[in-house]
Design a protein around this motif. Sequence first.
Motif, short mmCIF file in Angstrom:
data_model
loop_
_atom_site.label_atom_id
_atom_site.label_comp_id
_atom_site.label_asym_id
_atom_site.label_seq_id
_atom_site.Cartn_x
_atom_site.Cartn_y
_atom_site.Cartn_z
N SER A 193 -1.36 -29.12 -12.51
CA SER A 193 -1.41 -28.64 -11.13
C SER A 193 -1.78 -27.17 -11.11
CB SER A 193 -0.05 -28.84 -10.45
OG SER A 193 0.07 -30.15 -9.97
N PRO A 194 -3.06 -26.87 -10.87
CA PRO A 194 -3.43 -25.46 -10.79
C PRO A 194 -2.95 -24.85 -9.47
CG PRO A 194 -5.36 -26.88 -11.19
CD PRO A 194 -4.22 -27.76 -10.75
N GLY A 195 -2.70 -23.54 -9.54
CA GLY A 195 -2.50 -22.78 -8.30
C GLY A 195 -3.87 -22.30 -7.87
N LEU A 196 -3.99 -21.03 -7.52
CA LEU A 196 -5.27 -20.54 -7.03
C LEU A 196 -6.16 -20.03 -8.16
CD1 LEU A 196 -6.71 -20.42 -4.39
CD2 LEU A 196 -5.73 -18.17 -3.98
N PHE A 197 -7.31 -20.68 -8.32
CA PHE A 197 -8.31 -20.29 -9.31
C PHE A 197 -9.56 -19.84 -8.56
CE2 PHE A 197 -7.27 -21.84 -13.73
CZ PHE A 197 -5.91 -22.07 -13.48
N HIS A 198 -10.19 -18.79 -9.05
CA HIS A 198 -11.41 -18.32 -8.38
C HIS A 198 -12.60 -19.15 -8.88
CE1 HIS A 198 -13.84 -14.71 -6.72
NE2 HIS A 198 -14.24 -15.87 -6.27
N THR A 199 -13.05 -20.08 -8.03
CA THR A 199 -14.17 -20.96 -8.37
C THR A 199 -15.06 -21.07 -7.13
OG1 THR A 199 -13.15 -22.97 -7.52
CG2 THR A 199 -12.60 -22.38 -9.80
N PRO A 200 -16.23 -21.72 -7.24
CA PRO A 200 -17.08 -21.88 -6.05
C PRO A 200 -16.35 -22.58 -4.88
CG PRO A 200 -18.33 -22.38 -8.02
CD PRO A 200 -16.91 -22.18 -8.46
N LEU A 201 -15.30 -23.36 -5.21
CA LEU A 201 -14.55 -24.08 -4.16
C LEU A 201 -13.97 -23.13 -3.10
CD1 LEU A 201 -13.23 -27.09 -3.70
CD2 LEU A 201 -11.19 -26.02 -4.60
N ASN A 202 -13.54 -21.96 -3.55
CA ASN A 202 -12.87 -21.06 -2.60
C ASN A 202 -13.46 -19.65 -2.60
OD1 ASN A 202 -11.88 -20.17 -5.03
ND2 ASN A 202 -10.01 -21.40 -4.85
N ILE A 224 -5.12 -13.85 -9.10
CA ILE A 224 -5.74 -15.15 -8.91
C ILE A 224 -6.43 -15.49 -10.22
CG2 ILE A 224 -7.61 -16.36 -7.68
CD1 ILE A 224 -6.89 -14.53 -5.24
N ALA A 225 -6.26 -16.71 -10.67
CA ALA A 225 -6.75 -17.06 -12.01
C ALA A 225 -8.27 -17.17 -12.08
CB ALA A 225 -6.14 -18.39 -12.43
N ASP A 226 -8.83 -16.74 -13.20
CA ASP A 226 -10.21 -17.08 -13.53
C ASP A 226 -10.15 -18.46 -14.17
OD1 ASP A 226 -11.65 -14.93 -12.62
OD2 ASP A 226 -11.10 -13.72 -14.36
N PRO A 227 -11.25 -19.22 -14.13
CA PRO A 227 -11.21 -20.58 -14.69
C PRO A 227 -10.68 -20.65 -16.12
CG PRO A 227 -13.18 -20.32 -13.39
CD PRO A 227 -12.53 -18.97 -13.41
N CYS A 228 -10.86 -19.58 -16.92
CA CYS A 228 -10.41 -19.63 -18.33
C CYS A 228 -8.89 -19.79 -18.46
CB CYS A 228 -10.88 -18.40 -19.10
SG CYS A 228 -10.14 -16.88 -18.52
N GLU A 229 -8.15 -19.54 -17.39
CA GLU A 229 -6.68 -19.70 -17.47
C GLU A 229 -6.27 -21.17 -17.63
OE1 GLU A 229 -5.06 -17.08 -17.92
OE2 GLU A 229 -6.45 -15.58 -17.14
N ILE A 230 -7.24 -22.08 -17.50
CA ILE A 230 -6.93 -23.50 -17.66
C ILE A 230 -7.00 -23.92 -19.13
CG2 ILE A 230 -9.22 -24.65 -17.51
CD1 ILE A 230 -6.26 -25.57 -15.29
N ASP A 231 -7.64 -23.10 -19.98
CA ASP A 231 -7.93 -23.51 -21.37
C ASP A 231 -6.71 -24.03 -22.13
OD1 ASP A 231 -10.33 -22.42 -20.65
OD2 ASP A 231 -10.50 -21.03 -22.34
N GLY A 232 -5.63 -23.26 -22.11
CA GLY A 232 -4.45 -23.61 -22.91
C GLY A 232 -3.88 -24.95 -22.51
N ALA A 233 -3.76 -25.19 -21.20
CA ALA A 233 -3.18 -26.44 -20.71
C ALA A 233 -4.08 -27.62 -21.08
CB ALA A 233 -2.99 -26.37 -19.20
N THR A 252 2.27 -27.21 -14.42
CA THR A 252 1.86 -26.29 -13.35
C THR A 252 1.29 -25.00 -13.95
OG1 THR A 252 3.58 -27.17 -11.92
CG2 THR A 252 2.73 -25.01 -11.34
N VAL A 253 0.11 -24.62 -13.47
CA VAL A 253 -0.54 -23.40 -13.98
C VAL A 253 -0.89 -22.57 -12.74
CG1 VAL A 253 -2.44 -22.49 -15.40
CG2 VAL A 253 -1.49 -24.74 -15.90
N ASP A 254 0.06 -21.80 -12.24
CA ASP A 254 -0.13 -21.19 -10.92
C ASP A 254 0.38 -19.75 -10.81
OD1 ASP A 254 2.60 -21.54 -10.95
OD2 ASP A 254 2.72 -22.37 -8.93
N GLY A 255 0.64 -19.10 -11.94
CA GLY A 255 1.13 -17.72 -11.87
C GLY A 255 2.47 -17.59 -11.15
N GLY A 256 3.15 -18.72 -11.02
CA GLY A 256 4.47 -18.70 -10.35
C GLY A 256 4.38 -18.93 -8.85
N ALA A 257 3.17 -19.23 -8.33
CA ALA A 257 2.99 -19.33 -6.87
C ALA A 257 3.89 -20.37 -6.21
CB ALA A 257 1.53 -19.61 -6.55
#
Length: 273
Positions: A193-202, A224-233, A252-257
């Motif tokens: 479950s990502p929180g807010l990632f900066h992608t073309p979607l938003n 706000i996460a860059d897409p690379c924050e998903i790598d580890g998960a 959950t990968v959301d910076g605590g949001a």
Amino acid sequence: MFDLIGKTAFITGASKGIGERCAYALSSAGAKVIIAARQLDSLKSVADNIIRNGYKALPIQLDVTDKHAVNKCFDQLAQNGEVIDILINNAGISMMTPVFESKRNQQNDTKDYFQDMLQTNVMGVWYVTKAVANHMKEKCISGSIINIASVCGSNRLRANLTGYCASKAAVIQMTKALVGELATANIRINCISPGLFHTPLNDDRIGIDETRKQIEKTIPLHFIADPCEIDGAILYLSSNKASRYVTGSCLTVDGGASWGGVYDYYVFKDVVY
Ligand SMILES: NC(=O)c1ccc[n+]([C@@H]2O[C@H](COP(=O)([O-])OP(=O)(O)OC[C@H]3O[C@@H](n4cnc5c(N)ncnc54)[C@H](OP(=O)(O)O)[C@@H]3O)[C@@H](O)[C@H]2O)c1
């Protein structure tokens, strides 16, 4: 532990954003990536980047809402001798679905997108999961299926996004409901479950500096996460060595949001209780 040499991963929605990043992360760990989306040109340039770096990638045009096309795609892959070890169900769309007609967006767009989101975010995941699970079972693959859900599917609910929240809640429940059946074939299934990632979607929203700063204040880790924050998960849940005993979980990968205490923290931070 995160070595994926000899494995093949199928990633939906890999032409941009989080899916594109998953393709880079998995290929860098040694997996061959089969990347799917509707826009073949964008997929080809992602594949070219991967191949240029010495890894393997195969772009495939696919609309996940088209059940017939999904089944045909996996029949074709099997005929070509491809064996899929990892599935990332990432393709997804997000649109506003305000309940009151007067609150529709400024472009006077009166289309109701609820059904579209169910078709892509829920049925698309179901069609691809069903095809891949049967493929894995037939080939006796101890596979890993990862669904990209959202914090909006659990406790980070947002106004005007009822359709999206409902679709992502369905993804989380689908993940958990499938654990037992898939375990009989040694297939693991989890979601992220990502929180807010900066992608073309938003990008239209968080590409604006002022809005970005305001949003970042509501995230405990303040960015706000860059897409690379998903790598580890992604690498953790893909690797049978790293997560062999993990199925039915929602990471959950959301910076605590979704912690939910941020408002209190900012409003009452100077108050001594
Ligand atoms: N960005 C965030 O903050 C965030 C937060 C939580 C969850 N998520 C979830 O993460 C996933 C990826 O989001 P993102 O931000 O990377 O979005 P994005 O930048 O808009 O990328 C979406 C990807 O999905 C593909 N896609 C859309 N409809 C499709 C269909 N019918 N068939 C096949 N591919 C399709 C798109 O490619 P084509 O247009 O070429 O088909 C694109 O590659 C989504 O499931 C989203 O709900 C994102």
